[in-house]
Write a protein that holds these residues in place. Structure first.
Motif, mmCIF file in Angstrom:
data_model
loop_
_atom_site.group_PDB
_atom_site.id
_atom_site.type_symbol
_atom_site.label_atom_id
_atom_site.label_comp_id
_atom_site.label_asym_id
_atom_site.label_seq_id
_atom_site.Cartn_x
_atom_site.Cartn_y
_atom_site.Cartn_z
ATOM 1 N N UNK A 421 -5.278 -2.309 4.704
ATOM 2 C CA UNK A 421 -5.058 -2.115 3.269
ATOM 3 C C UNK A 421 -4.562 -0.707 2.976
ATOM 4 N N UNK A 422 -5.156 0.296 3.654
ATOM 5 C CA UNK A 422 -4.775 1.690 3.414
ATOM 6 C C UNK A 422 -3.277 1.890 3.689
ATOM 7 N N UNK A 423 -2.811 1.393 4.828
ATOM 8 C CA UNK A 423 -1.394 1.565 5.166
ATOM 9 C C UNK A 423 -0.502 0.695 4.287
ATOM 10 N N UNK A 424 -1.009 -0.462 3.892
ATOM 11 C CA UNK A 424 -0.237 -1.352 3.021
ATOM 12 C C UNK A 424 0.063 -0.662 1.690
ATOM 13 N N UNK A 425 -0.913 0.095 1.178
ATOM 14 C CA UNK A 425 -0.753 0.708 -0.135
ATOM 15 C C UNK A 425 -0.174 2.118 -0.080
ATOM 16 N N UNK A 426 -0.484 2.874 0.950
ATOM 17 C CA UNK A 426 -0.102 4.285 0.935
ATOM 18 C C UNK A 426 0.963 4.668 1.956
ATOM 19 N N UNK A 427 1.144 3.865 2.971
ATOM 20 C CA UNK A 427 2.105 4.234 4.022
ATOM 21 C C UNK A 427 3.414 3.453 3.939
ATOM 22 N N UNK A 428 3.371 2.308 3.286
ATOM 23 C CA UNK A 428 4.555 1.453 3.244
ATOM 24 C C UNK A 428 4.885 1.120 1.790
ATOM 25 N N UNK A 429 6.061 0.551 1.582
ATOM 26 C CA UNK A 429 6.426 0.090 0.259
ATOM 27 C C UNK A 429 5.625 -1.172 -0.060
ATOM 28 N N UNK A 430 4.879 -1.102 -1.158
ATOM 29 C CA UNK A 430 3.963 -2.188 -1.489
ATOM 30 C C UNK A 430 4.739 -3.448 -1.876
ATOM 31 N N UNK A 431 4.354 -4.565 -1.274
ATOM 32 C CA UNK A 431 4.934 -5.859 -1.621
ATOM 33 C C UNK A 431 4.006 -6.517 -2.641
#
Length: 570
Positions: A421-431
């Motif tokens: 979740x951390x990388x989904x929201x802060x490291x990548x462009x959120x889908x």
């Protein structure tokens, strides 16, 4: 010179018609649904030239009075819904009010109908406009003739397939209706020859045999009732000598739908029993509370959003798997179907193992794990669900264990999901995924003002919010969130901001912490096979795999064969 302009009404209507009416079979589907909603008990269907020349339907339903008949060809004119709340409890086949309007835009439409009035009405319509109107004497019911489909649109007509293909599409739409609505008598004529005469009030078994001409002995029936959900139907028995493509029909509340997730769960249940998955046939009927469905996401109403879709899919998967196991005389205890291992420490707690000896074992294991560096030679990029789907299980409802080549991978399920979740929201462009209709939250003026300060931050995290009449509307949420948790997350963020507004200068961290709090994956949660596979694949796609972002705690332990050699040497 300005180049952007509002399209003329006629062009808008033509575009809308193209979304609803794709081919002749789309016309038949819409007309049949209208007859069923009108409580028809006898329906006659006449097809000429695969529907390109004529699609005519005659029923003995409720009919329409003169005003309703004229209103029926207007766009978004419907008797099925009145208020937005009605979208959450749809029990009819149609509700959009687009069918006859769309049909009238692409064909020569003729409507003859009579309700309880003394006389009926006869309308001739072209390009969405009434060209001729007369009164007539007829029986109660409706006769609709759709002639020369796409006659004004040569390009669209050119893209129609051969008559055989288009007629097959018509028959498939016909099957979807008659298998569910068996309280109606149907007579189907093709080029003036009757090809179906199906009497009412027959069983599903009889209707399947009469229409599809299949061998009933090759099918198995099933029935599930759980948590106000009823699932029933027929599935084909595995046949590795058949090469014929199977029939696949999935219906929810008597509506034929397409649902990729449920289809995959059905097909996955046959794994190990059949070679060619294309030969599988199924007729599955699901009945759920209309409040749990969102039908308003596709012009043809074929795609449906289902609340707790994973739960429904798992019920179907387990039921079919058990049927296939029973048929093939495989006992349940011969395979690990639940994928849950319960550790029995009765032996370990026995008096034979004294305290010092137990401590010695634990210390040795801890030392071995600390001294085992398996990360250097482990290629986690090769992990895929084909490699791990048969070698993955859960331990103690807290840990996922994967046996992969010469490695044993142990994963803390909650910490892994936090990193994902951390990388989904802060490291990548959120889908994000759109909600249709949007979720509504009633808030105070102060709460609306507070959350409005961070509207752009929410948008970056996948939450698209709008404010109207003291209400907050959620139009989209991040793809990895469940719809049912999104309101809880928003309210938790608000409470955090209200109590500690001055302390927080990074709203994104507050959002992340709230998402963690209502995380879908928690300790003590039984995970199913597809969930474990998803966690492993997502985790090993992260930048940081082995330790958590917040407190640097271990997520993964990877043991190779040398680790086990050392254990048994000691």
């Amino acid at each position: 010179m300005n180049t952007i302009r509002i399209l003329p009404k006629e062009v808008i209507n033509q575009i809308a018609a193209g979304e609803t009416i794709i081919r002749p079979s789309s016309v038949l589907k819409e007309l049949l649904e209208n007859s069923i909603d009108a409580n028809a008990k006898i329906i006659d269907i006449f097809i000429k030239d695969a529907g390109k020349t004529l699609i005519q339907l005659i029923d003995n339903g409720d009919g329409m009075n003169h005003i309703d008949a004229k209103m029926s060809i207007k766009r978004h004119a419907t008797s099925k819904i009145k208020y937005i709340e009605d979208l959450y409890k749809i029990n009819t086949k149609g509700f959009r009010g687009e069918a006859l309007s769309s049909i009238s835009m692409i064909s020569q439409l003729e409507i003859q109908t009579k309700s309880d009035d003394l006389l009926g009405i006869h309308l001739l319509i072209e390009n969405g406009k009434i060209k001729k109107e007369t009164l007539l004497d007829m029986k109660k019911g409706t006769r609709i003739s759709v002639k020369n489909i796409f006659y004004q649109f040569p390009a669209r007509k050119m893209f129609l397939k051969s008559s055989n293909i288009e007629f097959n599409h018509i028959i498939n739409e016909f099957y979807k209706i008659i298998l569910v609505h068996r309280n109606i008598t149907y007579r189907f004529y093709n080029n003036n020859k009757i090809i179906f005469y199906l009497k009412n009030n027959c069983s599903l078994k009889t209707r399947i045999i009469d229409t599809l001409k299949i061998n009933y002995q090759k099918f198995k029936s099933f029935y599930i009732k759980k948590s106000n959900i009823i699932i029933k139907g027929y599935i084909s028995k595995p046949d590795n000598y058949s090469y014929k493509k199977g029939y696949k029909l999935l219906l929810i509340n008597k509506r034929s739908i397409k649902n990729i997730f449920l289809h995959k769960q059905i097909i996955r249940s046959y794994t190990g029993f059949i070679k060619d998955m294309k030969t599988i046939s199924y007729f599955i009927f699901i009945e759920v509370n209309p409040d749990l469905l969102n039908l308003n996401i596709h012009p043809t109403k074929e795609e449906v959003q289902i609340e707790n879709e994973e739960f429904v899919g798992l019920m179907i998967y387990n039921k079919i798997k058990n049927i296939l196991l029973d048929k093939n005389k495989i006992k349940k205890n011969h395979i690990n179907d639940s994928n849950i291992i319960t550790f029995n420490n009765e032996l370990f707690n026995n008096k034979i193992f004294n305290k010092n000896y137990k401590n010695k074992i634990v210390n040795q294991l801890e030392l071995l794990i600390k001294n085992t560096d398996n990360k250097l030679d482990f290629n986690y990029n090769k992990i895929s669900d084909k490699n791990i789907c048969k070698k993955i299980f859960q331990f103690n409802k807290n840990y996922i264990i994967v046996i992969y080549n010469n490695y044993v991978i142990i994963v803390d399920q909650y910490r892994a999901y936090q990193n994902i979740l951390f990388e989904f929201f802060l490291k990548k462009k959120v889908v994000y995924k759109k909600l249709n209709p949007p979720l509504k939250i009633e808030l105070s003026i102060n709460e609306l003002l507070l959350i409005n300060n961070f509207k752009n931050d929410f948008k970056e995290m996948g939450f698209i919010l709008h404010f109207f009449n003291k209400n907050l509307y959620i139009y989209s949420i991040p793809k990895k969130l469940k719809k049912s948790n999104s309101i809880k997350i928003i309210k938790n963020i608000l409470n955090t901001l209200k109590n500690n507004f001055i302390k927080y200068n990074n709203i994104k961290k507050i959002i992340i912490k709230s998402i963690f709090k209502f995380s879908y994956i928690k300790y003590g949660m039984k995970l199913h096979e597809y969930q474990m596979i998803n966690i492993i694949e997502d985790l090993f796609s992260c930048e940081k795999i082995y330790y958590t972002y917040y407190n640097n705690k271990s997520i993964v332990i990877i043991l190779n064969k040398s680790f086990f050699k050392k254990i048994f040497k000691q």
